[in-house]
Design a protein around this motif. Structure first.
Motif, PDB file in Angstrom:
ATOM      1  N   LYS A 289      51.345  14.397  54.137  1.00 40.81           N
ATOM      2  CA  LYS A 289      51.408  12.791  54.585  1.00 40.81           C
ATOM      3  C   LYS A 289      50.462  11.840  53.898  1.00 40.81           C
ATOM      4  O   LYS A 289      51.003  10.850  52.836  1.00 40.81           O
ATOM      5  CB  LYS A 289      50.846  12.609  55.975  1.00 40.81           C
ATOM      6  N   PRO A 290      49.257  12.093  53.276  1.00 41.64           N
ATOM      7  CA  PRO A 290      48.462  11.218  52.256  1.00 41.64           C
ATOM      8  C   PRO A 290      49.050  11.314  51.184  1.00 41.64           C
ATOM      9  O   PRO A 290      49.210  10.059  50.445  1.00 41.64           O
ATOM     10  CB  PRO A 290      47.106  11.809  52.500  1.00 41.64           C
ATOM     11  N   ALA A 291      49.668  12.357  50.695  1.00 41.15           N
ATOM     12  CA  ALA A 291      49.894  12.520  49.105  1.00 41.15           C
ATOM     13  C   ALA A 291      51.317  11.807  49.131  1.00 41.15           C
ATOM     14  O   ALA A 291      51.302  11.006  48.145  1.00 41.15           O
ATOM     15  CB  ALA A 291      50.302  14.044  48.982  1.00 41.15           C
ATOM     16  N   ILE A 292      52.278  11.845  50.139  1.00 44.74           N
ATOM     17  CA  ILE A 292      53.435  11.353  50.053  1.00 44.74           C
ATOM     18  C   ILE A 292      53.163   9.635  49.816  1.00 44.74           C
ATOM     19  O   ILE A 292      53.811   8.700  49.368  1.00 44.74           O
ATOM     20  CB  ILE A 292      54.460  11.687  50.778  1.00 44.74           C
ATOM     21  N   GLN A 293      52.345   9.379  50.690  1.00 47.12           N
ATOM     22  CA  GLN A 293      51.994   7.731  50.948  1.00 47.12           C
ATOM     23  C   GLN A 293      51.386   7.273  49.523  1.00 47.12           C
ATOM     24  O   GLN A 293      51.578   5.949  49.276  1.00 47.12           O
ATOM     25  CB  GLN A 293      51.227   7.609  51.884  1.00 47.12           C
ATOM     26  N   ASN A 294      50.714   8.036  48.787  1.00 44.61           N
ATOM     27  CA  ASN A 294      49.995   7.632  47.803  1.00 44.61           C
ATOM     28  C   ASN A 294      50.388   8.099  46.362  1.00 44.61           C
ATOM     29  O   ASN A 294      51.209   7.238  45.584  1.00 44.61           O
ATOM     30  CB  ASN A 294      48.453   7.919  47.794  1.00 44.61           C
ATOM     31  N   ASN A 295      50.608   9.300  46.043  1.00 41.95           N
ATOM     32  CA  ASN A 295      51.114   9.792  44.719  1.00 41.95           C
ATOM     33  C   ASN A 295      52.094  10.973  45.090  1.00 41.95           C
ATOM     34  O   ASN A 295      51.542  11.990  44.764  1.00 41.95           O
ATOM     35  CB  ASN A 295      49.834  10.294  43.985  1.00 41.95           C
ATOM     36  N   PRO A 296      53.311  10.677  45.553  1.00 42.40           N
ATOM     37  CA  PRO A 296      54.018  11.858  45.774  1.00 42.40           C
ATOM     38  C   PRO A 296      54.518  12.711  44.746  1.00 42.40           C
ATOM     39  O   PRO A 296      55.201  13.630  44.814  1.00 42.40           O
ATOM     40  CB  PRO A 296      55.191  11.346  46.556  1.00 42.40           C
ATOM     41  N   THR A 297      54.411  12.132  43.505  1.00 47.14           N
ATOM     42  CA  THR A 297      54.988  12.635  42.190  1.00 47.14           C
ATOM     43  C   THR A 297      53.768  13.494  41.662  1.00 47.14           C
ATOM     44  O   THR A 297      54.155  14.281  40.218  1.00 47.14           O
ATOM     45  CB  THR A 297      55.555  11.813  41.183  1.00 47.14           C
ATOM     46  N   GLU A 298      52.620  13.668  41.977  1.00 45.27           N
ATOM     47  CA  GLU A 298      51.586  14.581  41.364  1.00 45.27           C
ATOM     48  C   GLU A 298      51.732  16.030  42.066  1.00 45.27           C
ATOM     49  O   GLU A 298      51.001  16.318  42.765  1.00 45.27           O
ATOM     50  CB  GLU A 298      50.339  14.115  41.702  1.00 45.27           C
ATOM     51  N   TYR A 299      52.748  16.591  41.767  1.00 48.43           N
ATOM     52  CA  TYR A 299      53.318  17.804  42.098  1.00 48.43           C
ATOM     53  C   TYR A 299      52.162  18.908  42.059  1.00 48.43           C
ATOM     54  O   TYR A 299      51.985  19.651  42.981  1.00 48.43           O
ATOM     55  CB  TYR A 299      54.626  18.379  41.399  1.00 48.43           C
ATOM     56  N   GLU A 300      51.501  19.118  40.917  1.00 43.87           N
ATOM     57  CA  GLU A 300      50.649  20.235  40.743  1.00 43.87           C
ATOM     58  C   GLU A 300      49.558  19.838  41.720  1.00 43.87           C
ATOM     59  O   GLU A 300      48.775  20.993  42.453  1.00 43.87           O
ATOM     60  CB  GLU A 300      50.247  20.292  39.417  1.00 43.87           C
ATOM     61  N   LYS A 301      49.059  18.714  41.628  1.00 44.98           N
ATOM     62  CA  LYS A 301      47.957  18.462  42.697  1.00 44.98           C
ATOM     63  C   LYS A 301      48.102  18.641  44.151  1.00 44.98           C
ATOM     64  O   LYS A 301      47.380  19.291  44.613  1.00 44.98           O
ATOM     65  CB  LYS A 301      47.554  16.805  42.353  1.00 44.98           C
ATOM     66  N   ILE A 302      49.363  18.390  44.295  1.00 41.79           N
ATOM     67  CA  ILE A 302      49.994  18.915  45.844  1.00 41.79           C
ATOM     68  C   ILE A 302      49.721  20.070  46.151  1.00 41.79           C
ATOM     69  O   ILE A 302      49.371  20.573  47.301  1.00 41.79           O
ATOM     70  CB  ILE A 302      51.085  17.937  45.983  1.00 41.79           C
ATOM     71  N   ASN A 303      50.394  20.893  45.433  1.00 42.88           N
ATOM     72  CA  ASN A 303      50.427  22.197  45.453  1.00 42.88           C
ATOM     73  C   ASN A 303      48.979  23.104  45.592  1.00 42.88           C
ATOM     74  O   ASN A 303      48.818  23.802  46.382  1.00 42.88           O
ATOM     75  CB  ASN A 303      51.116  23.082  44.176  1.00 42.88           C
ATOM     76  N   THR A 304      48.186  22.464  44.630  1.00 44.59           N
ATOM     77  CA  THR A 304      46.700  23.120  44.753  1.00 44.59           C
ATOM     78  C   THR A 304      46.149  22.738  46.053  1.00 44.59           C
ATOM     79  O   THR A 304      45.506  23.760  46.633  1.00 44.59           O
ATOM     80  CB  THR A 304      45.846  22.605  43.388  1.00 44.59           C
ATOM     81  N   ALA A 305      46.309  21.713  46.587  1.00 40.06           N
ATOM     82  CA  ALA A 305      45.588  21.235  47.696  1.00 40.06           C
ATOM     83  C   ALA A 305      46.204  21.873  48.876  1.00 40.06           C
ATOM     84  O   ALA A 305      45.931  22.258  49.844  1.00 40.06           O
ATOM     85  CB  ALA A 305      45.987  19.619  48.022  1.00 40.06           C
ATOM     86  N   VAL A 306      47.659  22.315  48.878  1.00 42.99           N
ATOM     87  CA  VAL A 306      48.364  22.766  50.107  1.00 42.99           C
ATOM     88  C   VAL A 306      47.646  24.387  50.035  1.00 42.99           C
ATOM     89  O   VAL A 306      47.642  24.953  51.302  1.00 42.99           O
ATOM     90  CB  VAL A 306      49.813  22.858  49.838  1.00 42.99           C
ATOM     91  N   LYS A 307      47.777  25.072  49.054  1.00 42.38           N
ATOM     92  CA  LYS A 307      47.254  26.430  48.735  1.00 42.38           C
ATOM     93  C   LYS A 307      45.943  26.499  49.296  1.00 42.38           C
ATOM     94  O   LYS A 307      45.602  27.366  49.962  1.00 42.38           O
ATOM     95  CB  LYS A 307      47.635  26.897  47.538  1.00 42.38           C
ATOM     96  N   ASN A 308      45.061  25.610  49.074  1.00 42.78           N
ATOM     97  CA  ASN A 308      43.633  25.568  49.426  1.00 42.78           C
ATOM     98  C   ASN A 308      43.633  25.631  50.674  1.00 42.78           C
ATOM     99  O   ASN A 308      42.685  26.403  51.502  1.00 42.78           O
ATOM    100  CB  ASN A 308      42.877  24.700  48.348  1.00 42.78           C
ATOM    101  N   TYR A 309      44.241  24.681  51.459  1.00 43.75           N
ATOM    102  CA  TYR A 309      44.009  24.377  52.786  1.00 43.75           C
ATOM    103  C   TYR A 309      44.578  25.675  53.552  1.00 43.75           C
ATOM    104  O   TYR A 309      43.993  25.761  54.569  1.00 43.75           O
ATOM    105  CB  TYR A 309      44.890  23.097  52.990  1.00 43.75           C
ATOM    106  N   PHE A 310      45.673  26.157  53.417  1.00 44.00           N
ATOM    107  CA  PHE A 310      46.466  27.370  53.539  1.00 44.00           C
ATOM    108  C   PHE A 310      45.255  28.465  53.871  1.00 44.00           C
ATOM    109  O   PHE A 310      45.252  29.072  54.804  1.00 44.00           O
ATOM    110  CB  PHE A 310      47.621  27.631  52.982  1.00 44.00           C
ATOM    111  N   HIS A 311      44.487  28.489  52.711  1.00 43.82           N
ATOM    112  CA  HIS A 311      43.803  29.725  52.806  1.00 43.82           C
ATOM    113  C   HIS A 311      42.489  29.529  53.470  1.00 43.82           C
ATOM    114  O   HIS A 311      41.872  30.326  53.765  1.00 43.82           O
ATOM    115  CB  HIS A 311      43.250  30.204  51.100  1.00 43.82           C
TER     116      HIS A 311
END
Length: 421
Positions: A289-311
């Motif tokens: 939600k914060p990523a889409i509101q601010n920088n939704p096209t920073e795909y690699e940054k979003i992926n890294t954040a999702v994987k870290n939070y998941f683990h």
């Protein structure tokens, strides 16, 4: 074969509430309700509607349900370990959302303000769970209640153990009651509930189901242990997720707005329902939600954040923009590769200190530290640290930390973590 049913039929899908009178102003050459019945309601028609929206009209209420359902409908994988922000599905959803933003077709504000605009015809679509809004839009109607109750008998009439529905006091009574009109009630033929469109005719609708219900297996099911095992696997991602909404009960007539909602509800509940694991895991609220509101096209940054939070359940500071890892061919990496010399590079622009200690630690499958590198960084020139991964990186992780010193060991920024598959 039918192996079982859900006792509550999960009749609470997310879909689109449509102001049919407002939509008539678009002079469309097709009926979107007919398209849905024929399984041809797609993103193509939605894009056409976006282009034909009259000046001054708001097309969608801007809420979480819209973008979540847009991601799901586009085909984004919601298992956190399979999610990919760089996928074509994610990009397609973000592109559609940005089109709505660029044309100023999203209405912000409170739910009350959006509902009032919807009733007046100033807002055409609201994406929301069925039960969340239907009660507010429905006109007054009559329904009945009876005085029956379910009782268990160890031996009912010689038939053995039975659960029987019967009147509480022996006399069957039926009470007719009136359900008052909703706060924003509209004539039944002025609005409808539809599924969110699908990407193409060949793809499926994917509607978020918002209520869980008990799965009930038929007594005639062959190999019930195998079926139960499959159900356990399907529901694995929901372990630990609190959801007691299935305990609510209400007459079926209250849940269905006449016959016209049945097409959307049956499709969603019996065929095209989908669980939003990103929301269930907390990743939507904390990361997406914060990523889409601010920088939704920073795909690699979003992926890294999702994987870290998941683990780890932790958010990564600035999406780990302060550090990146590269292989021996200088290609940027998002996860660990086996038997690879990894080069860790720091982004000085994101680190606001003159001197620091960088620790690069490699952990094995049992979370034991396998190797590590420590280096003092002065940021006078481009700095990097190298470390080699083992032949098998499944279950391994690389943790990169930045401290003020080895004596104080005070973190300067949250660590970056990369995982192996």
């Amino acid at each position: 074969k039918t192996y079982g049913l859900f006792t509550d039929v999960s009749l609470d899908p997310t879909g689109i509430f449509v102001n049919k009178i407002a939509l008539q102003e678009f002079n469309l050459q097709y009926d979107i309700h007919q398209l849905q019945q024929e399984d041809q309601w797609t993103f193509k028609e939605l894009e056409d509607i976006i282009q034909k929206t009259p000046t001054g009209k708001k097309l969608f209420a801007d809420n979480d349900h819209l973008i979540r359902q847009l991601l799901i409908s586009a085909g984004v994988k919601t298992k956190p370990n399979e999610f990919d922000a760089s996928s074509e599905e994610f990009k397609k959803a973000i592109n559609m959302y940005q089109k709505l933003q660029e044309r100023d077709l999203l209405m912000e504000g409170t739910l009350e303000e959006q509902m009032e605009a919807f009733k007046k015809g100033d807002l055409v679509f609201i994406v929301a769970p069925y039960k969340a809004l239907v009660q507010h839009l429905r006109e007054a109607y009559w329904y009945y209640e009876d005085n029956t109750t379910r009782r268990f008998f160890e031996n009912f009439r010689g038939w053995g153990p039975q659960t029987v529905t019967q009147p509480e006091d022996g006399n069957w009574k039926i009470t007719v009651r009136q359900q008052p009109a909703g706060m924003y009630a509209m004539p039944a033929d002025h609005w409808s509930f539809m599924l969110f469109p699908k990407p193409s005719i060949s793809s499926d609708y994917r509607s978020i189901l918002n209520r869980a219900s008990y799965p009930v297996m038929l007594t005639s099911t062959e190999k019930p242990e195998d079926v139960a095992f499959i159900l356990n696997e399907l529901l694995e991602e929901y372990k630990g997720v609190a959801n007691t909404e299935f305990l609510t009960r209400e007459p079926l007539q209250e849940r269905i707005q006449q016959h016209r909602d049945l097409d959307a509800l049956q499709k969603a509940a019996l065929r095209d329902g989908y669980g939003d694991l990103l929301a269930a895991s907390g990743i939507w609220e904390k990361i997406l939600k914060p990523a889409i509101q601010n920088n939704p096209t920073e795909y690699e940054k979003i992926n890294t954040a999702v994987k870290n939070y998941f683990h780890t359940g932790e958010e990564i500071e600035e999406g780990c923009s302060w550090v990146s890892i590269y292989d021996n061919n200088d290609e940027k990496m998002l996860e660990l590769k086996p038997n690879e010399l990894i080069r860790v590079k720091l982004n000085k622009a994101e680190i606001h200190v003159e001197k620091a200690i960088v620790i690069v630690a490699l952990y094995g499958q049992g979370n034991e530290m396998v190797s590590y590198e420590v280096k003092v960084i002065n940021f006078e020139e481009e700095e990097e640290v190298s470390i080699t991964t083992p032949n098998d990186v499944a279950g391994c992780k690389l943790k990169i930390m930045l401290w003020d010193s080895l004596d104080g060991m005070e973190p300067i920024i949250k660590p970056a973590i990369y995982y192996g598959k």
